[in-house]
Write an enzyme that holds these catalytic residues in place. Structure first.
Site, PDB file in Angstrom:
ATOM      1  N   MET A 184       1.333  -0.835   1.634  1.00 18.62           N
ATOM      2  CA  MET A 184       0.726  -0.314   0.410  1.00 18.62           C
ATOM      3  C   MET A 184      -0.777  -0.058   0.504  1.00 18.62           C
ATOM      4  O   MET A 184      -1.433   0.194  -0.502  1.00 18.62           O
ATOM      5  CB  MET A 184       1.016  -1.266  -0.758  1.00 18.62           C
ATOM      6  CG  MET A 184       2.495  -1.492  -1.001  1.00 18.62           C
ATOM      7  SD  MET A 184       3.418   0.058  -1.148  1.00 18.62           S
ATOM      8  CE  MET A 184       5.048  -0.562  -1.558  1.00 18.62           C
ATOM      9  N   HIS A 217       7.665   7.784   1.789  1.00 21.92           N
ATOM     10  CA  HIS A 217       7.121   7.751   0.428  1.00 21.92           C
ATOM     11  C   HIS A 217       8.254   8.007  -0.561  1.00 21.92           C
ATOM     12  O   HIS A 217       9.079   8.905  -0.337  1.00 21.92           O
ATOM     13  CB  HIS A 217       6.019   8.812   0.278  1.00 21.92           C
ATOM     14  CG  HIS A 217       5.370   8.760  -1.068  1.00 21.92           C
ATOM     15  ND1 HIS A 217       4.461   7.769  -1.405  1.00 21.92           N
ATOM     16  CD2 HIS A 217       5.524   9.528  -2.170  1.00 21.92           C
ATOM     17  CE1 HIS A 217       4.069   7.953  -2.662  1.00 21.92           C
ATOM     18  NE2 HIS A 217       4.708   9.016  -3.146  1.00 21.92           N
TER      19      HIS A 217
HETATM   20  C1  GAR Z   1       9.875   1.922  -0.459  1.00 18.82           C
HETATM   21  O1  GAR Z   1      10.556   2.565  -1.511  1.00 18.82           O
HETATM   22  C2  GAR Z   1       8.808   2.854   0.082  1.00 18.82           C
HETATM   23  O2  GAR Z   1       9.118   4.193  -0.057  1.00 18.82           O
HETATM   24  C3  GAR Z   1       7.640   2.522  -0.791  1.00 18.82           C
HETATM   25  O3  GAR Z   1       7.727   1.166  -1.057  1.00 18.82           O
HETATM   26  C4  GAR Z   1       9.074   0.737  -0.970  1.00 18.82           C
HETATM   27  C5  GAR Z   1       9.109  -0.462  -0.037  1.00 18.82           C
HETATM   28  O4  GAR Z   1      10.211  -1.237  -0.184  1.00 18.82           O
HETATM   29  N1  GAR Z   1       6.434   2.903  -0.102  1.00 18.82           N
HETATM   30  C6  GAR Z   1       5.370   3.419  -0.705  1.00 18.82           C
HETATM   31  O5  GAR Z   1       5.298   3.567  -1.904  1.00 18.82           O
HETATM   32  C7  GAR Z   1       4.217   3.791   0.225  1.00 18.82           C
HETATM   33  N2  GAR Z   1       3.394   4.771  -0.386  1.00 18.82           N
HETATM   34  P1  GAR Z   1      10.488  -2.455   0.811  1.00 18.82           P
HETATM   35  O6  GAR Z   1       9.278  -3.354   0.812  1.00 18.82           O
HETATM   36  O7  GAR Z   1      11.687  -3.154   0.236  1.00 18.82           O
HETATM   37  O8  GAR Z   1      10.754  -1.875   2.172  1.00 18.82           O
END
Ligand code: GAR
Length: 223
Positions: A93, A110
């Site tokens: 993040m 994303h």
């Molecule tokens: C995922 O949906 C990914 O696309 C998003 O965070 C989530 C992570 O889930 N990423 C972003 O927003 C990056 N800009 P996780 O921690 O369970 O893998």
């Protein structure tokens, strides 16, 4: 047999994206070996997921550094020590700026159709909240190469999902993450097969593997 890509995974949270990659990797469906998982938070469950599969994992907590620059420097140094073929952002993040030698070898997923609903402050749940608030009928997932900014690098794959009238951020996130679980491994496989060509903002996907590698050999000779 295809060479396994030495991979570093960066995350900040629960690590479902990492889990999907581990499952595919262990099933022999993804030609990577994860050399290290790094989390920007000490308490990220993704670290535990890695350790459950005997994958080295460590936290480099943003909070332990006085500035983003100092944090990024430590992160870049740690990644560099691994000498990875590929860096995978899996729910990371924060902004990560590695050495420019890694451009074209860092991917991010994303949870929206870039260039909509992306950029600083739009990550994770915030994205799905903004999508629903806007009234758009379609959202989706994007896998892209990472450049120096948030979510602006060349797009590799996208998959659309419908936004339903009764969607909540949670229900939409679930559908989008299903799309992510499909296209992220797909993009990594294409990369491993050396089938991705970045031409400006566009990533071209070579369909003919034999021809693709011949063209690349010619380019290598010319250069
Ligand atoms: C995922 O949906 C990914 O696309 C998003 O965070 C989530 C992570 O889930 N990423 C972003 O927003 C990056 N800009 P996780 O921690 O369970 O893998």
């Amino acid at each position: 047999m295809m060479k396994k890509l030495r991979t570093v995974v960066l995350l900040s949270g629960s690590g479902t994206t990492l889990q999907n990659l581990i499952d595919k990797m262990e099933a022999g469906d993804l030609p990577i070996e994860i050399a290290l998982v790094i989390s920007s938070r000490n308490d990220a469950y993704g670290l535990e997921r890695a350790r459950n599969h005997k994958i080295p994992a460590r936290a480099i907590s943003r909070k332990s550094f006085p500035s983003w620059e100092a944090f990024n420097q430590e992160l870049a140094k740690t990644v560099d020590e691994i000498e990875p073929d590929l860096i995978v952002l899996a729910g990371f993040m924060l902004l990560f700026r590695p050495d420019s030698k890694y451009y074209g070898r860092i991917m991010n997923v994303h949870p929206a159709l870039i260039p909509s609903f992306c950029g600083k402050g739009l990550y994770g749940h915030h994205v799905h909240e903004a999508v629903i608030a806007s009234g758009v009928k379609i959202s989706g997932a994007t896998v892209h190469f990472v450049d120096e900014q948030y979510d602006t690098g060349p797009i590799i794959l996208q998959k659309a999902v419908d936004v339903l009238d009764d969607d909540t951020p949670d229900s939409l996130a679930e559908r989008v993450q299903e799309a992510e679980r499909e296209i992220y491994p797909q993009a990594i496989r294409l990369f491993a097969e050396n089938r991705l060509r970045i031409e400006g903002k566009r990533v071209k996907i070579c369909t003919d593997r034999k021809r693709c590698s011949t063209i690349m050999q010619i380019i290598a000779v010319i250069m």
